[in-house]
Design an enzyme around this catalytic site. Sequence first.
Site, mmCIF file in Angstrom:
data_model
loop_
_atom_site.group_PDB
_atom_site.id
_atom_site.type_symbol
_atom_site.label_atom_id
_atom_site.label_comp_id
_atom_site.label_asym_id
_atom_site.label_seq_id
_atom_site.Cartn_x
_atom_site.Cartn_y
_atom_site.Cartn_z
ATOM 1 N N ASP A 138 0.848 -1.185 0.000
ATOM 2 C CA ASP A 138 0.000 0.000 0.000
ATOM 3 C C ASP A 138 0.892 1.246 0.000
ATOM 4 O O ASP A 138 1.795 1.370 0.831
ATOM 5 C CB ASP A 138 -0.904 -0.015 1.234
ATOM 6 C CG ASP A 138 -2.077 0.938 1.081
ATOM 7 O OD1 ASP A 138 -2.409 1.311 -0.057
ATOM 8 O OD2 ASP A 138 -2.670 1.305 2.118
ATOM 9 N N HIS A 145 -3.918 13.833 1.295
ATOM 10 C CA HIS A 145 -4.235 12.891 2.375
ATOM 11 C C HIS A 145 -3.117 12.873 3.410
ATOM 12 O O HIS A 145 -3.378 12.910 4.614
ATOM 13 C CB HIS A 145 -4.448 11.495 1.793
ATOM 14 C CG HIS A 145 -4.567 10.421 2.832
ATOM 15 N ND1 HIS A 145 -5.660 10.323 3.670
ATOM 16 C CD2 HIS A 145 -3.735 9.409 3.190
ATOM 17 C CE1 HIS A 145 -5.493 9.279 4.482
ATOM 18 N NE2 HIS A 145 -4.340 8.730 4.224
ATOM 19 N N GLU A 210 -10.813 4.032 3.141
ATOM 20 C CA GLU A 210 -9.826 4.783 2.372
ATOM 21 C C GLU A 210 -10.107 4.521 0.899
ATOM 22 O O GLU A 210 -10.047 3.376 0.435
ATOM 23 C CB GLU A 210 -8.390 4.397 2.758
ATOM 24 C CG GLU A 210 -8.042 4.853 4.175
ATOM 25 C CD GLU A 210 -6.542 4.879 4.473
ATOM 26 O OE1 GLU A 210 -5.760 4.247 3.745
ATOM 27 O OE2 GLU A 210 -6.163 5.555 5.461
ATOM 28 N N GLU A 212 -9.128 4.239 -2.584
ATOM 29 C CA GLU A 212 -7.861 4.033 -3.283
ATOM 30 C C GLU A 212 -8.111 3.376 -4.637
ATOM 31 O O GLU A 212 -9.185 2.846 -4.898
ATOM 32 C CB GLU A 212 -6.938 3.098 -2.464
ATOM 33 C CG GLU A 212 -6.653 3.597 -1.063
ATOM 34 C CD GLU A 212 -5.469 2.900 -0.394
ATOM 35 O OE1 GLU A 212 -4.709 2.194 -1.083
ATOM 36 O OE2 GLU A 212 -5.328 3.082 0.839
ATOM 37 N N ASP A 244 -9.412 0.528 1.458
ATOM 38 C CA ASP A 244 -8.481 0.121 2.513
ATOM 39 C C ASP A 244 -9.108 0.474 3.867
ATOM 40 O O ASP A 244 -8.728 1.453 4.509
ATOM 41 C CB ASP A 244 -7.160 0.865 2.292
ATOM 42 C CG ASP A 244 -6.123 0.558 3.349
ATOM 43 O OD1 ASP A 244 -6.227 -0.491 3.999
ATOM 44 O OD2 ASP A 244 -5.207 1.383 3.519
ATOM 45 N N ARG A 248 -9.140 3.530 12.929
ATOM 46 C CA ARG A 248 -8.270 4.659 13.296
ATOM 47 C C ARG A 248 -7.813 4.633 14.738
ATOM 48 O O ARG A 248 -6.699 5.077 15.047
ATOM 49 C CB ARG A 248 -8.997 5.984 13.029
ATOM 50 C CG ARG A 248 -9.402 6.194 11.598
ATOM 51 C CD ARG A 248 -8.220 6.252 10.667
ATOM 52 N NE ARG A 248 -8.656 6.478 9.294
ATOM 53 C CZ ARG A 248 -7.869 6.295 8.231
ATOM 54 N NH1 ARG A 248 -6.620 5.887 8.385
ATOM 55 N NH2 ARG A 248 -8.336 6.510 7.023
ATOM 56 N N GLN A 251 -5.192 2.023 14.967
ATOM 57 C CA GLN A 251 -4.022 2.536 14.239
ATOM 58 C C GLN A 251 -3.209 3.518 15.077
ATOM 59 O O GLN A 251 -1.974 3.437 15.136
ATOM 60 C CB GLN A 251 -4.487 3.202 12.942
ATOM 61 C CG GLN A 251 -3.369 3.676 12.017
ATOM 62 C CD GLN A 251 -3.896 4.257 10.699
ATOM 63 O OE1 GLN A 251 -5.084 4.180 10.405
ATOM 64 N NE2 GLN A 251 -3.008 4.828 9.910
ATOM 65 N N LYS A 264 -5.480 -2.355 9.744
ATOM 66 C CA LYS A 264 -5.710 -2.457 8.305
ATOM 67 C C LYS A 264 -5.985 -3.880 7.846
ATOM 68 O O LYS A 264 -6.704 -4.082 6.864
ATOM 69 C CB LYS A 264 -4.458 -1.974 7.557
ATOM 70 C CG LYS A 264 -4.030 -0.553 7.863
ATOM 71 C CD LYS A 264 -4.836 0.441 7.066
ATOM 72 C CE LYS A 264 -4.191 1.821 7.124
ATOM 73 N NZ LYS A 264 -4.857 2.749 6.186
ATOM 74 N N THR A 268 -9.665 -5.780 3.192
ATOM 75 C CA THR A 268 -9.426 -4.813 2.127
ATOM 76 C C THR A 268 -10.319 -5.263 0.975
ATOM 77 O O THR A 268 -10.325 -6.452 0.644
ATOM 78 C CB THR A 268 -7.945 -4.832 1.681
ATOM 79 O OG1 THR A 268 -7.126 -4.553 2.818
ATOM 80 C CG2 THR A 268 -7.674 -3.808 0.586
ATOM 81 N N GLU A 384 -10.731 12.496 7.504
ATOM 82 C CA GLU A 384 -10.490 13.810 6.916
ATOM 83 C C GLU A 384 -11.800 14.575 6.759
ATOM 84 O O GLU A 384 -11.891 15.761 7.098
ATOM 85 C CB GLU A 384 -9.822 13.660 5.543
ATOM 86 C CG GLU A 384 -8.431 13.049 5.600
ATOM 87 C CD GLU A 384 -7.932 12.688 4.214
ATOM 88 O OE1 GLU A 384 -7.612 13.596 3.436
ATOM 89 O OE2 GLU A 384 -7.869 11.480 3.904
#
Lengths: 438, 438
Positions: A138, A145, A210, A212, A244, A248, A251, A264, A268, A384
């Site tokens: 990744d 970001h 996420e 992606e 993804d 949080r 993380q 993570k 996925t 975000e």
Amino acid sequence: MTMLNETHDPALRSWVASANLAGNDFPIQNLPFASFRRQGSTEAFRGGVAIGDQILDLAAVHQAGVFTGNIGQAVRAGAQPQLNDLMALGTPVWSALRLALSRALREGAAEQAALQACLVPQAQAEYGVPARIGDYTDFYTSVHHATNIGKLFRPDNPLLPNYKWIPIGYHGRASSIGVSGQQFRRPVGQTLPPGATQPSFGPCKRLDIELELGIFVGTGNELGDPVAMAQAEDHVFGLCLLNDWSARDIQAWEYQPLGPFLSKNFATTISPWIVTVEALAPYRVAFERPADDPQPLPYLDSEANRQRGAFDIQLQVGLETPKMREAGQGDATICRTSYRHAYWTVAQMVTHHTVNGCNLQPGDLFGSGTLSGPTLDQAGALIELTAGGKNPLPLPNGETRTFLEDGDAVVLRGWCEKPGAARIGFGECRGTVLPARG
Amino acid sequence: MTMLNETHDPALRSWVASANLAGNDFPIQNLPFASFRRQGSTEAFRGGVAIGDQILDLAAVHQAGVFTGNIGQAVRAGAQPQLNDLMALGTPVWSALRLALSRALREGAAEQAALQACLVPQAQAEYGVPARIGDYTDFYTSVHHATNIGKLFRPDNPLLPNYKWIPIGYHGRASSIGVSGQQFRRPVGQTLPPGATQPSFGPCKRLDIELELGIFVGTGNELGDPVAMAQAEDHVFGLCLLNDWSARDIQAWEYQPLGPFLSKNFATTISPWIVTVEALAPYRVAFERPADDPQPLPYLDSEANRQRGAFDIQLQVGLETPKMREAGQGDATICRTSYRHAYWTVAQMVTHHTVNGCNLQPGDLFGSGTLSGPTLDQAGALIELTAGGKNPLPLPNGETRTFLEDGDAVVLRGWCEKPGAARIGFGECRGTVLPARG
């Protein structure tokens, strides 16, 4: 870098009528690959090519002997349960196969009768992960970001000094990659609640997405043999959508010093369809770096990369809450952006990944990293969009979200369109959050 | 957790005479597995079991029909080019196979004549990576290493607050894992020289080793189904030696915020032989945590883990410079330690890795992390042994080393011994640094 050719002609029409409908993701100019079988069957998975609302079953095409020579070989490779053998064949073969399929699916093609018998409606299909993914890497290619999330994780030090020099990447988990439709349990783990000195254990409270793109490696390289920029895209089979999913709170507590892990690797999700680099040729755009920023080191630079290194792929995130589902409303769009805003290109990812001699293999997958654009409504993650959970996101039905709740589904969509070229799409990449294990 | 049984009896002797020699790594109490073929041949790789200086060829044993029933099935699984099928069978089958092999290889066994024909001398063998490694995860289980290296990378903040709560791990690269004998080119990449504001590009100047154990997953778990501590070791097939080569200058510049990437993924070398968890049963010891340290959270704790969670495996690193090789001196020992000093156990790694629902698969590999012991001469990496390159390491022939030079070979060795039990060993894990690509 593949140039435009007859397969990109926007005037082409297919004898598969649904492929000619405006706004459809899979016109004859697209021809993406997936691994599929009939829903609920015990058939073997095999490769297929999307055309309109149908799938051209490559195992059936192989069986019927429609193509011979190197095209027949490519079809045979594509008829396997996963596409690694096709991916290993390389750009000249992929390109020859694309041309042959384009010609055979056009209105008036002699192959119509034979291929008609090889179509399976997409509505009747289920999909598998399209390749045996040996390694999944990744990346972190959106400077927007990286800056947005850096502010939340490291307020004093949002964008680290290496960001503008290195296409930052890290290894991810291959085993938990699933295809669109994946449902997964909310992960459980350790977190450090605000102000606490000891961690807590329980279900993730800040479950995020996420947005992606996934990049499938085609031909590999030998250990010790780096891939230079000039050859980098020859090693790329195609692109898909990739979510993804990210915990949080897990993380934030686990990621130092060795990077994200359990936050993570619980799931996925990728779209089933891989759009080839050649199909995307009309949508190549200049790779623009702000004038004040350092230019890439020579090993990451090339004129071709500067001129046409980026892809202008429109991207969108939809969120469907259980209430929306009950009301049959469909999902609400929470983000719109384009892949053109990425700070590092696909070619730079390949070259950087191999510069130390690391070997890539057919079927390896890269994630682009969250593709947030320059403005906040272009952000590809809830952390975000909600400023770390502080500003709940209003949804059109009056609900709000900071992070994902149980039962929420997230749908990624991607497409390319512009005047003078055929619109092509990626289909969708859908995943659903189930409650944590009781 | 496997208990002692007749296969561990130190009095057992094999009809393979070399297995009975004192100090030999592969007595009948060991019986580790590898994938091998005859050197320089085009034979298929297949599974084998080490006995003395011989390999019992499982493909030949299968062919000869020496065993029937579930043992015959296990032998057939072990006869494949890689051991994933055998690893998937689970502890009761592995244990039954071990018992059958132990009895058949003992002095006076009825199977002697049949099995004698299935022996290949180790001196004539070459080895392959023993499993198709779907995912490789590297942990960080030595608190001594984490503290030593933390001081160098983050002088203000050596041991991060999560260390004593989380068995820190991150995903590594599977494609570049090779077996003992691996030779690899010195990696090239970006580094930030001391005092510089812009990175340089070139060959790594601080190439290092990491003394680790590798842990092969046997049976897997389904996505979403965590493995509890009580079952964790049932999912582990066995252990090998692992050298996690590390480019420290590349690492320092790239590793934030997502962890090591190109500084590690150019090569990882493992020993060919996997010593089963059952073979290690006599060497289980208490897992000791300093009294002042926090106790593990309940999901990472069990009485069995506290009583016998650790393995007392002696470990040693040898360095052979080109001058030593020319002089025929053999390698110089630069580190001696034991796996018993690890802060987190194998069971804790399995349970933590899966607590979020992440799925493990047969053949997955864990690295233990650098197994530095409490004193400096027990450090498993040059960056620790030389205090970040400041104190060159004197070698017995008058040479010194800070980091690895071209042509240097590193040999890891591991063994277990104690009164009242048979000494068993891991063989060696050797790798050689070639010059950077010109």
